[in-house]
Design a protein around this motif. Structure first.
Motif, mmCIF file in Angstrom:
data_model
loop_
_atom_site.group_PDB
_atom_site.id
_atom_site.type_symbol
_atom_site.label_atom_id
_atom_site.label_comp_id
_atom_site.label_asym_id
_atom_site.label_seq_id
_atom_site.Cartn_x
_atom_site.Cartn_y
_atom_site.Cartn_z
ATOM 1 N N ILE A 186 -93.963 -7.222 3.108
ATOM 2 C CA ILE A 186 -95.326 -6.883 2.690
ATOM 3 C C ILE A 186 -95.730 -5.539 3.279
ATOM 4 O O ILE A 186 -95.552 -5.294 4.478
ATOM 5 C CB ILE A 186 -96.315 -7.985 3.123
ATOM 6 C CG1 ILE A 186 -96.023 -9.284 2.348
ATOM 7 C CG2 ILE A 186 -97.760 -7.539 2.910
ATOM 8 C CD1 ILE A 186 -96.893 -10.446 2.754
ATOM 9 N N ALA A 187 -96.270 -4.667 2.415
ATOM 10 C CA ALA A 187 -96.721 -3.343 2.838
ATOM 11 C C ALA A 187 -98.135 -3.095 2.318
ATOM 12 O O ALA A 187 -98.597 -3.771 1.390
ATOM 13 C CB ALA A 187 -95.766 -2.268 2.312
ATOM 14 N N VAL A 188 -98.804 -2.109 2.904
ATOM 15 C CA VAL A 188 -100.137 -1.711 2.435
ATOM 16 C C VAL A 188 -100.004 -1.017 1.089
ATOM 17 O O VAL A 188 -99.090 -0.216 0.869
ATOM 18 C CB VAL A 188 -100.811 -0.779 3.463
ATOM 19 C CG1 VAL A 188 -102.163 -0.299 2.954
ATOM 20 C CG2 VAL A 188 -100.969 -1.497 4.803
ATOM 21 N N HIS A 189 -100.895 -1.334 0.165
ATOM 22 C CA HIS A 189 -100.906 -0.685 -1.150
ATOM 23 C C HIS A 189 -101.103 0.819 -0.949
ATOM 24 O O HIS A 189 -101.985 1.244 -0.188
ATOM 25 C CB HIS A 189 -102.044 -1.265 -1.992
ATOM 26 C CG HIS A 189 -101.969 -0.910 -3.439
ATOM 27 N ND1 HIS A 189 -102.196 0.374 -3.906
ATOM 28 C CD2 HIS A 189 -101.701 -1.667 -4.541
ATOM 29 C CE1 HIS A 189 -102.074 0.377 -5.227
ATOM 30 N NE2 HIS A 189 -101.763 -0.839 -5.630
ATOM 31 N N ARG A 195 -105.613 -3.751 -0.131
ATOM 32 C CA ARG A 195 -104.671 -4.625 -0.825
ATOM 33 C C ARG A 195 -103.281 -4.495 -0.215
ATOM 34 O O ARG A 195 -102.986 -3.551 0.520
ATOM 35 C CB ARG A 195 -104.602 -4.282 -2.325
ATOM 36 C CG ARG A 195 -105.899 -4.504 -3.061
ATOM 37 C CD ARG A 195 -105.721 -4.309 -4.553
ATOM 38 N NE ARG A 195 -104.732 -5.239 -5.112
ATOM 39 C CZ ARG A 195 -104.650 -5.535 -6.414
ATOM 40 N NH1 ARG A 195 -105.479 -4.983 -7.273
ATOM 41 N NH2 ARG A 195 -103.742 -6.383 -6.844
ATOM 42 N N ARG A 196 -102.420 -5.468 -0.535
ATOM 43 C CA ARG A 196 -101.032 -5.449 -0.070
ATOM 44 C C ARG A 196 -100.096 -5.559 -1.268
ATOM 45 O O ARG A 196 -100.481 -6.048 -2.335
ATOM 46 C CB ARG A 196 -100.768 -6.606 0.909
ATOM 47 C CG ARG A 196 -101.624 -6.562 2.171
ATOM 48 C CD ARG A 196 -101.303 -5.339 3.002
ATOM 49 N NE ARG A 196 -102.050 -5.294 4.260
ATOM 50 C CZ ARG A 196 -103.215 -4.703 4.424
ATOM 51 N NH1 ARG A 196 -103.798 -4.097 3.390
ATOM 52 N NH2 ARG A 196 -103.799 -4.702 5.602
ATOM 53 N N GLY A 202 -91.611 -2.986 3.577
ATOM 54 C CA GLY A 202 -92.740 -3.587 4.277
ATOM 55 C C GLY A 202 -92.306 -4.432 5.470
ATOM 56 O O GLY A 202 -91.118 -4.574 5.762
ATOM 57 N N ARG A 229 -98.819 -12.142 7.960
ATOM 58 C CA ARG A 229 -99.245 -10.849 7.428
ATOM 59 C C ARG A 229 -100.547 -11.002 6.631
ATOM 60 O O ARG A 229 -100.842 -12.072 6.092
ATOM 61 C CB ARG A 229 -98.173 -10.255 6.517
ATOM 62 C CG ARG A 229 -96.768 -10.238 7.107
ATOM 63 C CD ARG A 229 -96.697 -9.508 8.421
ATOM 64 N NE ARG A 229 -95.333 -9.544 8.947
ATOM 65 C CZ ARG A 229 -95.027 -9.322 10.212
ATOM 66 N NH1 ARG A 229 -95.981 -9.032 11.085
ATOM 67 N NH2 ARG A 229 -93.770 -9.375 10.614
ATOM 68 N N THR A 230 -101.279 -9.900 6.519
ATOM 69 C CA THR A 230 -102.504 -9.896 5.723
ATOM 70 C C THR A 230 -102.211 -10.304 4.282
ATOM 71 O O THR A 230 -101.287 -9.772 3.661
ATOM 72 C CB THR A 230 -103.150 -8.496 5.743
ATOM 73 O OG1 THR A 230 -103.450 -8.150 7.103
ATOM 74 C CG2 THR A 230 -104.423 -8.461 4.909
ATOM 75 N N HIS A 231 -102.978 -11.264 3.760
ATOM 76 C CA HIS A 231 -102.882 -11.745 2.375
ATOM 77 C C HIS A 231 -101.510 -12.366 2.059
ATOM 78 O O HIS A 231 -101.127 -12.465 0.894
ATOM 79 C CB HIS A 231 -103.158 -10.617 1.364
ATOM 80 C CG HIS A 231 -104.524 -10.034 1.460
ATOM 81 N ND1 HIS A 231 -104.928 -8.936 0.728
ATOM 82 C CD2 HIS A 231 -105.598 -10.377 2.212
ATOM 83 C CE1 HIS A 231 -106.178 -8.632 1.022
ATOM 84 N NE2 HIS A 231 -106.602 -9.499 1.923
ATOM 85 N N GLN A 232 -100.786 -12.798 3.088
ATOM 86 C CA GLN A 232 -99.397 -13.217 2.885
ATOM 87 C C GLN A 232 -99.249 -14.336 1.851
ATOM 88 O O GLN A 232 -98.448 -14.217 0.912
ATOM 89 C CB GLN A 232 -98.770 -13.665 4.210
ATOM 90 C CG GLN A 232 -97.332 -14.162 4.061
ATOM 91 C CD GLN A 232 -96.665 -14.439 5.380
ATOM 92 O OE1 GLN A 232 -96.821 -13.688 6.336
ATOM 93 N NE2 GLN A 232 -95.911 -15.530 5.461
#
Length: 303
Positions: A186-189, A195-196, A202, A229-232
């Motif tokens: 997962i990475a930052v948009h 958003r992710r 990521g 992770r954020t929004h995982q």
């Protein structure tokens, strides 16, 4: 009169200087160690000690408990639902549509504001220390530490994967296979920092899922995070092809659920006083139960 927390030095830590033990083992910052030194708040075998003194097996290190100076947020009247509390920590049942703590332009009405008010009314002063986070529209269990040492110990449990967080999500479609593991970085948009995205570049992210119930149009899943992770969960389920119902960011809005159907149903951890393993549960909120009733009714009508 000072209150001290005591630590008996184990063999694997023998030879460490006091300062290194405080930083590396107990997680104290340099600034806090300086403050403790000024207040004569570090004792070795009940005597004042130099920070470079090497520890020996069986030594008794005592560290003064520094009182918190502020809540970290503005106390504000509002209800909170306490699921579990002891002298070191507490677990709250966060309602949907509420931030855990102030962020951006939102400085009032958060769970942290209301918890600070709850403590203020009891004449207690604790700085707010959430151990993990929940999105604004996600409901359920969230763990708070009451002091810096409890925070450090709980965060150590979290890093060692000794804190288990279970979620329930109602997702679109029929999930196949009915259980599995989602491993997707997962990475930052790149253009929308709130958003992710799934990305090989990521951070590693692992989500375990299993089916609790299948409907004709949806699936109720239980999920456990191996990473946080954020929004995982939301992103992983959308990546799987089954976005959470009502998740407008990674799926689409639902006429039957005004938010994402995601609930932190339980948290399991070791208590800090007596090292018991306990599980604290949060019941499904009304809107989530109503969504499941709708899915069940839809299935009944189709059959």
């Amino acid at each position: 009169m000072k209150t001290f927390t005591s630590y008996k030095i184990e063999e694997q830590h023998a030879g460490l200087p006091v300062e290194a033990y405080l930083k590396e083992i107990l997680g104290y910052s340099g600034r806090k160690i300086q403050k403790l030194t000024r207040k004569k708040g570090i004792l070795l075998n009940k005597r004042s000690v130099f920070l470079q003194k090497n520890l020996k097996t069986g030594d008794l290190l005592q560290v003064a408990v520094l009182e918190d100076a502020s809540y970290g947020v503005q106390p504000e009247a509002g209800g909170i639902d306490i699921l579990y509390e002891d002298e070191y920590l507490l677990v709250l049942n966060k309602p949907p549509y509420q931030l855990v703590h102030p962020a951006g332009h939102t400085t009032r009405g958060t769970l942290a504001n209301h918890l600070a008010y709850h403590w203020q009314q009891q004449g207690l002063l604790y700085t707010l220390r959430p151990i993990h986070r929940l999105d604004r529209d996600t409901s359920g269990c969230i763990l708070f530490a009451k002091d810096a040492q409890s925070q450090f110990k709980l965060e150590e449990q979290l890093k060692a994967r000794q804190i288990s967080r279970l979620y329930q999500a109602c997702v679109t479609g029929l999930v196949q296979p009915p259980q599995g593991i989602i491993t997707a970085g997962i990475a930052v948009h790149p253009h929308r920092p709130n958003r992710r995205i799934v990305s090989d570049q990521g951070e590693s992210a692992i989500t375990h899922y299993r089916t609790l119930q299948q409907f004709s149009i949806a699936t109720l899943l239980e999920l456990e995070l191996e990473t946080g992770r954020t929004h995982q969960i939301r992103l992983h389920l959308a990546h799987l092809g089954h976005p959470v119902i009502g998740d407008a960011m990674y799926g689409k809005p639902s006429p039957f659920m005004p938010r994402q159907a995601l609930h932190a149903v339980s948290v399991t951890f070791s208590t800090l006083g007596d090292n018991r393993r306990i599980t604290v549960q949060a019941p499904l909120p009304t809107d989530f139960r109503q969504l499941l009733d709708h899915c069940d009714l839809t299935q009944t009508n189709k059959t």
